[in-house]
Design a protein around this motif. Structure first.
Motif, short mmCIF file in Angstrom:
data_model
loop_
_atom_site.label_atom_id
_atom_site.label_comp_id
_atom_site.label_asym_id
_atom_site.label_seq_id
_atom_site.Cartn_x
_atom_site.Cartn_y
_atom_site.Cartn_z
N TYR A 1 -9.62 27.61 30.65
CA TYR A 1 -8.33 27.83 31.44
C TYR A 1 -7.11 27.54 30.80
O TYR A 1 -7.11 26.84 29.81
CB TYR A 1 -8.51 26.61 32.56
CG TYR A 1 -9.63 26.91 33.57
CD1 TYR A 1 -9.55 27.72 34.70
CD2 TYR A 1 -11.05 26.51 33.30
CE1 TYR A 1 -10.74 27.83 35.34
CE2 TYR A 1 -12.07 26.74 34.01
CZ TYR A 1 -11.99 27.52 35.09
OH TYR A 1 -12.94 27.71 36.07
N GLY A 2 -6.10 28.31 31.12
CA GLY A 2 -4.82 28.01 30.44
C GLY A 2 -3.53 28.35 31.53
O GLY A 2 -4.01 29.09 32.54
N LEU A 3 -2.55 28.15 31.19
CA LEU A 3 -1.47 28.60 31.94
C LEU A 3 -1.27 30.18 32.03
O LEU A 3 -1.55 30.56 31.13
CB LEU A 3 -0.13 28.01 31.27
CG LEU A 3 0.12 26.28 31.28
CD1 LEU A 3 1.61 26.12 30.69
CD2 LEU A 3 -0.10 25.89 32.67
N GLU B 1 -13.39 22.73 41.52
CA GLU B 1 -12.70 22.95 42.66
C GLU B 1 -11.28 22.83 42.53
O GLU B 1 -10.24 23.55 42.85
CB GLU B 1 -13.11 22.08 43.83
CG GLU B 1 -12.54 22.39 45.32
CD GLU B 1 -13.05 21.37 46.39
OE1 GLU B 1 -12.23 21.31 47.14
OE2 GLU B 1 -14.12 20.89 45.96
N VAL B 2 -10.74 22.01 41.74
CA VAL B 2 -9.16 21.81 41.59
C VAL B 2 -8.79 22.92 40.57
O VAL B 2 -7.50 23.65 40.77
CB VAL B 2 -8.77 20.55 40.79
CG1 VAL B 2 -7.43 20.53 40.18
CG2 VAL B 2 -9.31 19.28 41.57
N LEU B 3 -9.33 23.29 39.57
CA LEU B 3 -9.02 24.52 38.68
C LEU B 3 -9.13 26.01 39.40
O LEU B 3 -8.20 26.80 39.28
CB LEU B 3 -10.28 24.68 37.60
CG LEU B 3 -9.93 23.51 36.61
CD1 LEU B 3 -11.17 23.57 35.76
CD2 LEU B 3 -8.86 23.78 35.71
N ILE C 1 -2.25 16.88 37.99
CA ILE C 1 -2.77 16.04 37.01
C ILE C 1 -3.26 17.32 35.93
O ILE C 1 -2.94 17.28 34.69
CB ILE C 1 -3.69 15.10 37.31
CG1 ILE C 1 -3.11 13.97 37.91
CG2 ILE C 1 -4.41 14.59 36.12
CD1 ILE C 1 -3.85 12.75 38.45
N VAL C 2 -4.00 18.14 36.47
CA VAL C 2 -4.80 19.10 35.85
C VAL C 2 -3.72 20.23 35.07
O VAL C 2 -3.76 20.59 34.12
CB VAL C 2 -5.78 19.87 36.83
CG1 VAL C 2 -6.50 21.06 35.84
CG2 VAL C 2 -6.96 18.80 37.13
N TYR C 3 -2.64 20.75 35.92
CA TYR C 3 -1.61 21.62 35.50
C TYR C 3 -1.08 20.79 34.21
O TYR C 3 -0.76 21.70 33.30
CB TYR C 3 -0.82 21.73 36.82
CG TYR C 3 0.50 22.61 36.26
CD1 TYR C 3 0.10 24.08 36.42
CD2 TYR C 3 1.51 22.16 35.91
CE1 TYR C 3 1.12 24.98 36.05
CE2 TYR C 3 2.32 23.21 35.21
CZ TYR C 3 2.22 24.53 35.61
OH TYR C 3 3.17 25.49 35.11
N HIS D 1 -11.22 24.36 27.05
CA HIS D 1 -12.53 24.44 27.63
C HIS D 1 -12.77 23.49 28.82
O HIS D 1 -11.71 22.51 28.75
CB HIS D 1 -13.74 24.00 26.60
CG HIS D 1 -14.92 24.23 26.92
ND1 HIS D 1 -15.51 23.40 27.76
CD2 HIS D 1 -15.78 25.50 26.97
CE1 HIS D 1 -16.71 23.82 28.06
NE2 HIS D 1 -17.01 25.12 27.39
N ILE D 2 -13.49 23.63 29.82
CA ILE D 2 -13.41 22.62 31.02
C ILE D 2 -13.77 21.15 30.68
O ILE D 2 -13.29 20.35 31.17
CB ILE D 2 -14.32 23.24 31.80
CG1 ILE D 2 -14.39 22.42 33.53
CG2 ILE D 2 -15.92 23.39 31.55
CD1 ILE D 2 -14.85 23.08 34.39
N GLU D 3 -14.47 21.16 29.64
CA GLU D 3 -14.97 19.76 29.30
C GLU D 3 -13.72 19.18 28.61
O GLU D 3 -13.75 17.89 28.71
CB GLU D 3 -16.02 20.01 28.17
CG GLU D 3 -17.58 20.42 28.72
CD GLU D 3 -18.39 20.49 27.78
OE1 GLU D 3 -18.25 20.00 26.62
OE2 GLU D 3 -19.63 20.66 28.20
N GLU D 4 -12.94 19.88 27.67
CA GLU D 4 -11.84 19.19 27.15
C GLU D 4 -10.57 18.81 28.19
O GLU D 4 -10.29 17.83 28.32
CB GLU D 4 -10.98 20.16 26.31
CG GLU D 4 -9.78 19.57 25.36
CD GLU D 4 -9.01 20.76 24.62
OE1 GLU D 4 -8.03 20.48 24.08
OE2 GLU D 4 -9.64 21.87 24.54
#
Length: 393
Positions: free
Chosen positions: A380-382, A361-363, A333-335, A344-347
């Protein structure tokens, strides 16, 4: 054991090359010092009497008292701790002897012996330098922004110098299209010059690009350093596009280096009455390829881009089944919510609706798999290399 010894040797070399770089010598002075002392280690560790003997023999180089004092001061420092302190600030240092040093630069006759960088080094299969006038017209600004952006959409890395005008627009065009761009500075990488480009400087790093320089951190932006900087922009590129430039300018110096290195030269045609188009029109008259759109550049690199696409497809299919079975539902889901441009982590939390306490933890798990990368404190990004794990996206 052999690998451990090799790593230790490279680390030691890095320690002394970093110290040597702190001398802040001109290329001619560097060559003279290394010829006399044989290598950076001996130069840094040599006794004062040996240096005095060298200064007497090298009188024609006219070392100033300030330069002699700086060399003396640097030699007296704890060189291991100096490198550790540098690394703690997030600034990386790489020598020409190391694998991660850009191969394009290693091949040059006047290659830098080291690089300082924040973020990442250029790794794309194709790199195009987009350069031009600081005081550009709206036409030159639009040309740089549009062409750099269109090249980025095809996975091309964009190089420039973070200066006013065309340079900034080239970086911004690449960023707007989610591409990576790299700024080569004529000062230390810890100095944003000009300061008004601070936001662009930060966005380059957030997007996974890099800030590079051969000058040690803290080196001010002196005019004498920029021509030397331009050879690195030319050396790292596969081609140089001049969007707008006077006939006598820093851009033309970069082109001179590019011609010497055998790079493709491109130029945006301009009105014959515009002073800032004199350089561009002159280049076209002398044989540079006129560019009306990114397609004029891309057609010269069809083979490179085709090979890149093949490699990407092969890598994607190879990793797809593995990761499809390994990743947990939350990780998928996160990926699926991420792109090359970092979020941003909040987004990410808002889009995925995962509990805030679980998301970090997932990130972290995805980072360990190499699917994604962390940029700064909370972005975070690909990873770029693995962004084809799920082709159906």
């Amino acid at each position: 054991m052999a690998e451990k010894n090799l790593l230790a040797e490279r680390r030691e070399n890095r320690v002394y090359w970093n110290a040597f770089a702190q001398f802040r010598l001109t290329p001619g002075m560097q060559k003279a010092v290394l010829t006399y002392f044989d290598n950076a280690v001996y130069a840094v560790l040599a006794k004062e009497e040996e240096w005095q003997r060298f200064f007497r023999l090298a009188q024609r180089l006219c070392f100033t008292e300030a330069e002699r004092e700086r060399i003396r001061t640097v030699r007296g420092k704890n060189h291991v701790k100096e490198l550790e302190r540098l690394e703690e600030t997030g600034i990386n240092f790489v020598t020409a002897e190391e694998e991660q040093f850009p191969e394009r630069l290693r091949e040059l006759s006047d290659a830098p012996r080291w690089l300082y960088y924040i973020g990442s080094l250029p790794k794309e299969d194709l790199q195009i330098a987009v350069i031009g006038a600081r005081k550009c017209t709206p036409y030159g600004s639009a040309a740089a922004w549009n062409i750099a952006g269109a090249l980025s959409e095809h996975g091309v890395g964009i190089l420039s110098g973070l200066a006013y005008g065309v340079d900034k627009q080239a970086h911004e065009g690449a960023l707007a299209k989610g591409g990576k761009t790299y700024a080569v500075l004529g000062c230390g990488v810890d100095i944003c010059y000009p300061e008004c480009n601070r936001e662009t400087y930060e966005r380059i790093l957030c997007a996974g690009g890099g800030i590079l320089s051969e000058y040690p951190p803290g080196t001010p932006p002196l005019s004498c350093l920029f021509p030397q900087r331009n050879r690195i922009i030319a050396g790292l590129s596969d081609g140089i596009l001049v969007a707008e430039a006077k006939k006598k300018s820093g851009s033309m110096i970069t082109v001179s280096f590019g011609l010497e290195y055998g790079k493709n030269i491109y130029s945006v045609p301009g009105r014959i009455t515009d002073v800032v188009s004199e350089g561009c029109n002159y280049l076209i008259r002398e044989g540079a390829k006129p560019v009306l759109s990114a397609a004029d550049i891309l057609e010269d690199f069809e083979k490179v881009l085709r090979e890149k696409k093949k490699k990407k497809e092969h890598k994607s299919s190879k990793n797809y089944e593995f990761l499809k079975n390994v990743l947990a539902t939350k990780e998928k889901i996160v990926y699926a919510s991420l792109r090359l441009r970092p979020k941003h982590i909040e987004e990410i939390q808002e889009e995925t609706k995962l509990p805030p306490e679980e998301l970090p933890e997932v990130l972290q798990s995805l980072c360990e798999y190499g699917c994604i990368k962390r940029y700064g404190q909370a972005y975070y990004g690909l990873s770029g290399e693995n962004n084809g794990f799920f082709p159906e996206r």
